[in-house]
Design a protein around this motif. Sequence first.
Motif: not given
Length: 566
Positions: A341, A320, A431, A386, A322, A427, A334, A328, A332
């Motif tokens: 992440s 994922a 994550c 991502t 960040t 998040c 999840f 997050r 993205s």
Amino acid sequence: MQTPAAAPVEKVIVTYKARTAEATSNDAARSDTSAKAQETGEKLSFERRLAGGAALVDLGAGAEDKKDLAEVMAAFRADSSVAAVEPDIRAYPLAVTPNDTDYAKQWDLFEATGGMNVPAAWDKTTGGGVTVAVIDTGASAHSDLTANTIGGYDFISSPADARDGNGRDADPRDEGDWNDFDAECDPDSEAGPSSWHGTHVAGTISAATNNGKGVAGIAHGAKVQHVRVLGKCGGSSADIADAITWASGGSVPGVPANPNPAKVLNLSLGGASSTCPSVYRIAIDGAVARGATVVVAAGNSNADTAGFTPANCANVISVASTSREGNRSYYSNFGTAVDVSAPGGETRRSTDTPGTVTTPQNGIWSTLNSGLTTPSAENYKPYQGTSMAAPHIAGLAALLKSAKSSLTPAQIESAIKSNARPLPGVCSGGCGAGIADAAKTVAAVTGGSTGGGTVFSNAADVTITDNATVTSPITVTGRSGAAPAALKVDVDIKHSYRGDLVVDLLAPDGTAYRLKNAGSGDSAANVLASYTVNASSETANGTWKLRVRDAASGDTGYIDSWSLTF
């Protein structure tokens, strides 16, 4: 970096022999220091007792040249109560801040909040000896990538999609993935320029570093192998699966064998699917069996990763994204399918000027091409996604494989996840293990010291036979006092039916701490887990053991590796 010239020695470390008064009494050590001061004419003073029992003695003002130091050390050495005397020398960080002109923009590598703590890992490894396959749009020429790029392959079987006038061939050049008009590829597609996506991904992994230009690559000692699968309107799962097989050293009909099989595969690509297609599953499982770590972007739909493939496939590290603030990223994916992440950036676009990024400093800067359709001049630009997060993990995987070549894909995944840190921001939805920490993870697999403690490990295989008990030892040294109240125990056991196994940690005095019970309903394979034990009543130093008892017949395996973090 070159080690600085030796600084003047200002103190010496005196180790007294056991059972002497100076070894245990500060007053006695202080008195002895005063005697040596009178003997040498220097202004010596006892400063403090060190953890190991030695005395730290300050040489005082004026005792700064080699002659003074030699005289003081000779005086201590001549004393029958002294076991050893040595200068208190200085150490320096060996990591160097790269001189790449855009390095300051790469917050994703070094910033404490949202970065991945990469520079400190370069003291131990830069990825040398490892090839990373970038299974993507192919390569556009870039001087910051040339030195670290080796031959790849073009797996796009449709000449129209490849835009090179033929099908599969040994030339993975990116011919552009632009769309001429809206809905050219599907009803929801929009016209747009070429992305040069594979070139951007490659720069994050292995751009030449400390070369006075551009950006720094996470594993800049590694080689990148471009395997082209994405062209006009994306790429087919059939082509992508064949590329996974070929990149990892497998055989593909009609395609010459890969002379440089990759040990890390980066797939910054994906599509919607509620299950992992069998064509992907077979290719990925084969790649992992050949020793390749497969890293996949989780997807950019702000949705559960379980609905996107190949991120939802088994045997991959699903990543994922960040933001610079450690949240997050808003786009993205999840969920429970996410493993870890990494920085993928989060930029904003102008509402007044379409296509203009208003916060480029918050994106991921990397190598690119300026051509709108076909290749043109090389350049550098920030992207987000991502797709940008995944190569951070692929680069880290290359660092780990280079630092310890015996690591399996499962061990690499476990190390990355075990040493990740919680997101400092928000998040929602899951994550994974957190934001990966490059330096901490590299230190963990090499047995070094990290901000999270010192890692002791044993990677020697121990066979587990039916209805038998085996142990694997780790000897801990250099740790004074008691063991931690949160002693971390990482276990990697290969076994065809883990429900048969009872696993204990044995302290040096023989006290057993149960980590896992047997369970008749647990038919899954392998024990890959991290446990926490309150071992504060135990002495840290000594031989600890992992004890594994196979409580049933019919299935066997072995202890692959395990570690303790103090």
